[in-house]
Design a protein around this motif. Structure first.
Motif, PDB file in Angstrom:
ATOM      1  N   THR A 249      -9.889  -6.602  -1.334  1.00 36.46           N
ATOM      2  CA  THR A 249      -9.281  -5.177  -0.987  1.00 36.46           C
ATOM      3  C   THR A 249      -9.272  -5.091   0.310  1.00 36.46           C
TER       4      THR A 249
ATOM      5  N   ARG B 170       0.896  -1.227  -0.179  1.00 34.98           N
ATOM      6  CA  ARG B 170      -0.032   0.017   0.128  1.00 34.98           C
ATOM      7  C   ARG B 170       0.973   1.273  -0.021  1.00 34.98           C
TER       8      ARG B 170
ATOM      9  N   CYS C 247      -5.502  -5.402  -6.835  1.00 36.50           N
ATOM     10  CA  CYS C 247      -6.107  -6.665  -5.991  1.00 36.50           C
ATOM     11  C   CYS C 247      -6.961  -7.452  -7.089  1.00 36.50           C
TER      12      CYS C 247
ATOM     13  N   HIS D 117     -13.420   1.993  -8.687  1.00 33.77           N
ATOM     14  CA  HIS D 117     -13.696   0.654  -8.944  1.00 33.77           C
ATOM     15  C   HIS D 117     -13.887   0.418 -10.376  1.00 33.77           C
TER      16      HIS D 117
ATOM     17  N   ARG E  28      -6.368   4.730  -4.828  1.00 32.41           N
ATOM     18  CA  ARG E  28      -7.468   3.884  -4.395  1.00 32.41           C
ATOM     19  C   ARG E  28      -7.918   3.110  -5.700  1.00 32.41           C
TER      20      ARG E  28
ATOM     21  N   TRP F 252      -5.035   0.579  -6.255  1.00 35.91           N
ATOM     22  CA  TRP F 252      -5.037  -0.732  -5.283  1.00 35.91           C
ATOM     23  C   TRP F 252      -6.054  -1.568  -5.687  1.00 35.91           C
ATOM     24  N   HIS F 253      -7.392  -0.944  -6.181  1.00 34.44           N
ATOM     25  CA  HIS F 253      -8.279  -1.976  -6.568  1.00 34.44           C
ATOM     26  C   HIS F 253      -8.140  -2.825  -7.624  1.00 34.44           C
TER      27      HIS F 253
END
Length: 204
Positions: free
Chosen positions: A52, A26, A45, A121, A38, A41-42
């Motif tokens: 997540t 992270r 993952c 997302h 964000r 990271w999404h």
């Protein structure tokens, strides 16, 4: 404060517990996050098969995510070196005019929000390095286009400025990428504004 490479070593360190290695990954995104923290990271993952919010993920999946991030970072660092060398030569030759590529590069210097996305997302499914390569190629071409430089879709809607939006601009309705205004043709930008006013922004 640890740099990207030191944090990457922590992600790969088998002596650390999974939670510590996850935290290190992270923190890598504080140094390099092409889609924003964000969304990147999404994306990582999703591609690595990590939930997540999983605080104890499979270390091998963490390393897989890191490998993809490092691949993209290497491509971006190489681009930044090439860009800096070109600008030095242009200045030496007396070329001082700043163009759209220079402006884009200034805003993306350091590797964060290079390809911002409409939502954490909603982002391209391809590997980060593939997406970066496509965007760099489109920007360097310097030709206004009618399609998304990442996925090829011709459908855009203007994303207004809000507290949650990364920035206002033309968002691809297929992959969610906010394309730089300079890379799209004027008629495509006008169509994106019309789509926004009609309230038709939706995932394809």
């Amino acid at each position: 404060m640890a740099g990207f490479r030191a944090l990457a070593e922590q992600v790969r360190n088998p002596r650390l517990v999974a939670a510590q290695r996850r935290t290190a990954l992270r923190k890598c995104l504080e140094r390099f996050a092409p889609y924003g923290h964000r969304a990147t990271w999404h994306h990582l993952c999703t591609r690595a098969g990590i939930a997540t919010q999983d605080r104890d993920p499979d270390p091998e999946r963490l390393v897989a995510a890191l490998t993809e991030l490092e691949e993209a970072r290497s491509l971006w660092l190489a681009y930044e070196e090439e860009f800096a060398a070109r600008r030095r030569k242009e200045k030496h030759d007396g070329i001082r005019q700043v163009g759209a590529l220079d402006d884009w590069h200034r805003r993306t210097w350091g590797g964060c929000d290079i390809v911002p996305c409409e939502s954490p997302h909603r982002h391209p499914a391809a590997r980060l390095a593939v997406v970066l390569h496509r965007m760099i190629t489109a920007m360097e071409a310097g030709r206004p286009r009618h399609d998304c430089p990442v996925c090829g879709s011709t459908r855009f809607a203007w994303l207004p400025e809000t507290a949650d939006a990364p920035a206002p601009g033309p968002a691809c309705r297929r992959c969610g990428v906010l394309a730089p205004v300079s890379v799209l043709a004027p008629e495509t930008l006008r169509a994106a504004h019309r789509a926004h006013h009609m309230g038709v922004f939706a995932a394809a």
